[in-house]
Scaffold this motif. Structure first.
Motif, PDB file in Angstrom:
ATOM      1  N   SER A   1       0.852  -1.201   0.000  1.00 40.58           N
ATOM      2  CA  SER A   1       0.000   0.000   0.000  1.00 40.58           C
ATOM      3  C   SER A   1       0.879   1.239   0.000  1.00 40.58           C
ATOM      4  O   SER A   1       2.078   1.172   0.271  1.00 40.58           O
ATOM      5  CB  SER A   1      -0.974  -0.005   1.181  1.00 40.58           C
ATOM      6  OG  SER A   1      -0.284   0.082   2.398  1.00 40.58           O
ATOM      7  N   TYR A   2       0.254   2.362  -0.297  1.00 42.60           N
ATOM      8  CA  TYR A   2       0.982   3.620  -0.473  1.00 42.60           C
ATOM      9  C   TYR A   2       0.324   4.734   0.320  1.00 42.60           C
ATOM     10  O   TYR A   2      -0.899   4.756   0.486  1.00 42.60           O
ATOM     11  CB  TYR A   2       0.998   4.018  -1.957  1.00 42.60           C
ATOM     12  CG  TYR A   2       1.519   2.926  -2.848  1.00 42.60           C
ATOM     13  CD1 TYR A   2       2.879   2.823  -3.109  1.00 42.60           C
ATOM     14  CD2 TYR A   2       0.658   1.984  -3.405  1.00 42.60           C
ATOM     15  CE1 TYR A   2       3.379   1.801  -3.917  1.00 42.60           C
ATOM     16  CE2 TYR A   2       1.140   0.966  -4.205  1.00 42.60           C
ATOM     17  CZ  TYR A   2       2.492   0.886  -4.459  1.00 42.60           C
ATOM     18  OH  TYR A   2       2.979  -0.128  -5.244  1.00 42.60           O
ATOM     19  N   ARG A   3       1.145   5.657   0.790  1.00 44.41           N
ATOM     20  CA  ARG A   3       0.649   6.882   1.428  1.00 44.41           C
ATOM     21  C   ARG A   3       1.610   7.991   1.036  1.00 44.41           C
ATOM     22  O   ARG A   3       2.822   7.829   1.105  1.00 44.41           O
ATOM     23  CB  ARG A   3       0.594   6.737   2.947  1.00 44.41           C
ATOM     24  CG  ARG A   3       0.117   8.015   3.653  1.00 44.41           C
ATOM     25  CD  ARG A   3      -0.036   7.848   5.160  1.00 44.41           C
ATOM     26  NE  ARG A   3      -0.989   6.801   5.443  1.00 44.41           N
ATOM     27  CZ  ARG A   3      -0.730   5.720   6.193  1.00 44.41           C
ATOM     28  NH1 ARG A   3       0.467   5.552   6.727  1.00 44.41           N
ATOM     29  NH2 ARG A   3      -1.644   4.813   6.399  1.00 44.41           N
ATOM     30  N   ASN A   4       1.059   9.117   0.626  1.00 45.18           N
ATOM     31  CA  ASN A   4       1.866  10.280   0.267  1.00 45.18           C
ATOM     32  C   ASN A   4       1.487  11.432   1.180  1.00 45.18           C
ATOM     33  O   ASN A   4       0.436  12.041   1.006  1.00 45.18           O
ATOM     34  CB  ASN A   4       1.637  10.666  -1.202  1.00 45.18           C
ATOM     35  CG  ASN A   4       2.187   9.618  -2.134  1.00 45.18           C
ATOM     36  OD1 ASN A   4       3.384   9.421  -2.195  1.00 45.18           O
ATOM     37  ND2 ASN A   4       1.302   8.915  -2.832  1.00 45.18           N
ATOM     38  N   TRP A   5       2.357  11.685   2.154  1.00 46.40           N
ATOM     39  CA  TRP A   5       2.132  12.788   3.078  1.00 46.40           C
ATOM     40  C   TRP A   5       2.536  14.098   2.417  1.00 46.40           C
ATOM     41  O   TRP A   5       3.609  14.194   1.825  1.00 46.40           O
ATOM     42  CB  TRP A   5       2.974  12.617   4.338  1.00 46.40           C
ATOM     43  CG  TRP A   5       2.423  11.650   5.333  1.00 46.40           C
ATOM     44  CD1 TRP A   5       2.855  10.369   5.561  1.00 46.40           C
ATOM     45  CD2 TRP A   5       1.370  11.891   6.264  1.00 46.40           C
ATOM     46  NE1 TRP A   5       2.115   9.811   6.570  1.00 46.40           N
ATOM     47  CE2 TRP A   5       1.201  10.723   7.018  1.00 46.40           C
ATOM     48  CE3 TRP A   5       0.543  12.989   6.514  1.00 46.40           C
ATOM     49  CZ2 TRP A   5       0.244  10.612   8.019  1.00 46.40           C
ATOM     50  CZ3 TRP A   5      -0.402  12.876   7.516  1.00 46.40           C
ATOM     51  CH2 TRP A   5      -0.549  11.708   8.256  1.00 46.40           C
TER      52      TRP A   5
ATOM     53  N   ALA B   1      -2.878  13.369   3.704  1.00 42.41           N
ATOM     54  CA  ALA B   1      -2.543  12.200   2.890  1.00 42.41           C
ATOM     55  C   ALA B   1      -3.848  11.610   2.376  1.00 42.41           C
ATOM     56  O   ALA B   1      -4.930  11.948   2.877  1.00 42.41           O
ATOM     57  CB  ALA B   1      -1.758  11.177   3.702  1.00 42.41           C
ATOM     58  N   GLU B   2      -3.726  10.724   1.396  1.00 42.14           N
ATOM     59  CA  GLU B   2      -4.908  10.152   0.753  1.00 42.14           C
ATOM     60  C   GLU B   2      -5.872   9.489   1.724  1.00 42.14           C
ATOM     61  O   GLU B   2      -7.078   9.578   1.573  1.00 42.14           O
ATOM     62  CB  GLU B   2      -4.504   9.106  -0.302  1.00 42.14           C
ATOM     63  CG  GLU B   2      -3.567   9.591  -1.356  1.00 42.14           C
ATOM     64  CD  GLU B   2      -2.093   9.402  -0.992  1.00 42.14           C
ATOM     65  OE1 GLU B   2      -1.749   9.308   0.220  1.00 42.14           O
ATOM     66  OE2 GLU B   2      -1.281   9.370  -1.925  1.00 42.14           O
ATOM     67  N   ASP B   3      -5.352   8.783   2.715  1.00 43.16           N
ATOM     68  CA  ASP B   3      -6.193   8.032   3.642  1.00 43.16           C
ATOM     69  C   ASP B   3      -6.352   8.712   4.999  1.00 43.16           C
ATOM     70  O   ASP B   3      -6.880   8.131   5.938  1.00 43.16           O
ATOM     71  CB  ASP B   3      -5.663   6.613   3.814  1.00 43.16           C
ATOM     72  CG  ASP B   3      -4.192   6.558   4.195  1.00 43.16           C
ATOM     73  OD1 ASP B   3      -3.535   7.625   4.256  1.00 43.16           O
ATOM     74  OD2 ASP B   3      -3.690   5.442   4.420  1.00 43.16           O
TER      75      ASP B   3
ATOM     76  N   LEU C   1      -7.372   8.202  10.472  1.00 45.36           N
ATOM     77  CA  LEU C   1      -6.936   7.418   9.329  1.00 45.36           C
ATOM     78  C   LEU C   1      -8.038   6.464   8.896  1.00 45.36           C
ATOM     79  O   LEU C   1      -8.655   5.807   9.730  1.00 45.36           O
ATOM     80  CB  LEU C   1      -5.687   6.614   9.716  1.00 45.36           C
ATOM     81  CG  LEU C   1      -5.018   5.801   8.628  1.00 45.36           C
ATOM     82  CD1 LEU C   1      -4.343   6.734   7.612  1.00 45.36           C
ATOM     83  CD2 LEU C   1      -3.982   4.858   9.232  1.00 45.36           C
TER      84      LEU C   1
END
Length: 183
Positions: A86-90, A104-106, A126
């Motif tokens: 999985s990915y997260r972009n802060w 971030a996305e989530d 989250l």
């Protein structure tokens, strides 16, 4: 019987009120600033423990971090032991007096954090997919800088004010040759 009940309520109230806060770490060193630490490549290894402290998942995270003045991006790739990736972009913004905010996305809304000595306290909500549902949890996240290369992170994941899981991570600044992927 009434004396035991009063003692139990007193004990429970005392235990629930015992918690630490940022001021506990104000005069500690090294002074931890996430903008300084999260530069370039950082790896992290972690576990998720359920409410009984049983480890339910293990993971590794590759983080590529960059900053343009007070705006930062932490691109995270999570590799879980069950094969999930999985990915997260802060998207982070450094504010005045060691304060930060991020999205971030989530993440629901905005995350807020602040430094104090060798600690950084970060709080946010989250969204976590579980089976076919998405649940929103409140995260109370503490990072502790051990030295210039390593950070320990402990997070309480809560639902309706009750801790349902704990997450423990160990961050290390790494060379380009170190990855989460197994050969």
């Amino acid at each position: 019987m009434a004396v035991r009940l009063i003692f139990f309520i007193f004990l429970l109230t005392s235990l629930m009120s015992c918690s630490h806060n940022r001021q506990d770490y104000q005069n500690t060193t090294p002074k931890f600033d996430i903008k300084d630490y999260f530069q370039g490549r950082v790896l992290a290894w972690g576990t998720v423990q359920d409410f009984t402290d049983k480890v339910t998942r293990r993971f590794c995270v590759e983080i590529d971090a960059s900053w343009q003045e007070n705006n930062g991006v932490l691109a995270e790739t999570f590799y879980f032991d069950d094969g999930e990736v999985s990915y997260r972009n802060w998207q982070l913004v450094k504010l005045a007096e060691g304060k930060y905010q991020g999205t971030a996305e989530d993440v629901v809304g905005v995350a807020y954090g602040q430094h104090a000595g060798f600690a950084f306290h970060w709080q946010y909500s989250l969204q976590v997919p579980i089976d076919d549902e998405v649940y929103t949890f409140t995260l109370d996240d503490w990072m502790y800088q051990l030295d210039d290369k390593r950070v320990l992170n402990k997070t309480k994941m809560k639902k309706l004010g009750v801790t349902v899981a704990n997450i423990t991570l160990f961050f290390e600044k790494s060379s380009a040759s170190l990855t989460c992927k197994k050969d």
